[in-house]
Design an enzyme around this catalytic site. Structure first.
Site, PDB file in Angstrom:
ATOM      1  N   GLY A 177      22.972   8.948  -0.815  1.00 29.81           N
ATOM      2  CA  GLY A 177      21.682   8.463  -1.299  1.00 29.81           C
ATOM      3  C   GLY A 177      21.527   8.697  -2.785  1.00 29.81           C
ATOM      4  O   GLY A 177      22.282   9.452  -3.395  1.00 29.81           O
ATOM      5  N   GLY A 191      15.328   8.484  -8.226  1.00 35.85           N
ATOM      6  CA  GLY A 191      14.947   8.757  -9.595  1.00 35.85           C
ATOM      7  C   GLY A 191      15.355  10.136 -10.074  1.00 35.85           C
ATOM      8  O   GLY A 191      15.550  10.353 -11.268  1.00 35.85           O
ATOM      9  N   VAL A 221      22.733  12.049  -4.276  1.00 34.61           N
ATOM     10  CA  VAL A 221      22.969  13.017  -3.206  1.00 34.61           C
ATOM     11  C   VAL A 221      24.350  12.785  -2.589  1.00 34.61           C
ATOM     12  O   VAL A 221      24.706  11.653  -2.249  1.00 34.61           O
ATOM     13  CB  VAL A 221      21.893  12.907  -2.109  1.00 34.61           C
ATOM     14  CG1 VAL A 221      22.118  13.964  -1.032  1.00 34.61           C
ATOM     15  CG2 VAL A 221      20.507  13.053  -2.720  1.00 34.61           C
ATOM     16  N   ASP A 281       4.520  14.792  -4.544  1.00 31.25           N
ATOM     17  CA  ASP A 281       5.149  13.472  -4.395  1.00 31.25           C
ATOM     18  C   ASP A 281       5.505  13.209  -2.933  1.00 31.25           C
ATOM     19  O   ASP A 281       6.605  12.775  -2.620  1.00 31.25           O
ATOM     20  CB  ASP A 281       6.403  13.381  -5.268  1.00 31.25           C
ATOM     21  CG  ASP A 281       6.921  11.946  -5.386  1.00 31.25           C
ATOM     22  OD1 ASP A 281       6.116  11.008  -5.195  1.00 31.25           O
ATOM     23  OD2 ASP A 281       8.119  11.754  -5.642  1.00 31.25           O
TER      24      ASP A 281
END
Length: 206
Positions: free
Chosen positions: A22, A25, A29, A153
């Site tokens: 993955g 921003g 990963v 977030d």
């Protein structure tokens, strides 16, 4: 645990593309194995305004969080290195800060992979389990650490699932660090409200 960069490079095969699971921003990963345990290795992008003391202090606090609905931080790496880089056509010798975070690996992926605007592939008992677990994780962060810890977030992409579809809140440290810089603080606060509403509506609509 404080990882040496050479160890991180070894278990990710020098950050090989075929180990990427993955990106976003904050960084990329990688899936890796360390001492027999599968872990998620997140190599951070260069974050303006993030200093050494700020990074170290924040993660020494966050690594003490232990809850079944918060992704476990295993360790991090924070090293500087010098290398030649291209800058406007010129080769310059620059200092690069390498920041890497290691978390437990979540085999169920993120919640946004399971819900969509028009449909949801999850049965109601699973949806309820995700809602309840996420709420308990947030409650723990807000009320059980001696001081309030806010995610800043929260969104479906930051709610991760294990093999049994137990939800765990992820990217906690990243959102706090980025939000603490002057350039992102307002943006992250606005994003929190938007994604919290989106999560609630999407899951309950299913």
């Amino acid at each position: 645990m404080d990882f040496e960069l050479r160890v991180i490079e070894a278990i990710t095969n020098n950050f090989a593309d075929d180990q990427i699971v993955g990106s976003g921003g904050y960084g990329v990963v990688y899936r890796a194995t360390h001492e027999g345990e599968e872990i998620a290795v997140k190599k951070l992008r260069q974050l303006p305004g993030l200093g050494d003391k700020q990074f170290d202090s924040e993660f020494r606090n966050l690594r003490n969080i232990r809850h079944q609905n918060v992704v476990r931080l295993i360790g991090y790496c924070y090293e500087s290195r010098h290398k030649y880089m291209d800058h406007n056509g010129d080769l310059v010798f620059a200092q690069i800060m390498e920041r890497v975070l290691c978390f437990e690996y979540m085999h169920g992926g993120s919640l946004d992979e399971h819900i969509q605007d028009k449909s949801c592939g999850l049965e109601w008992p699973t949806c309820y389990k995700i809602i309840k677990g996420t709420s308990e994780g947030l409650n723990h962060l807000h009320n059980s650490q001696g001081k309030h810890i806010y995610h800043l977030d929260l969104k479906p992409g930051n709610i991760l699932l294990d093999e049994s579809m137990t939800p765990k809140i992820g990217d906690l440290g990243l959102s706090r660090l980025v939000a603490s810089t002057k350039t992102r603080q307002t943006e992250m606060r606005d994003g929190t409200l938007l994604y919290q509403r989106s999560l609630t509506c999407s899951v309950w609509a299913s």
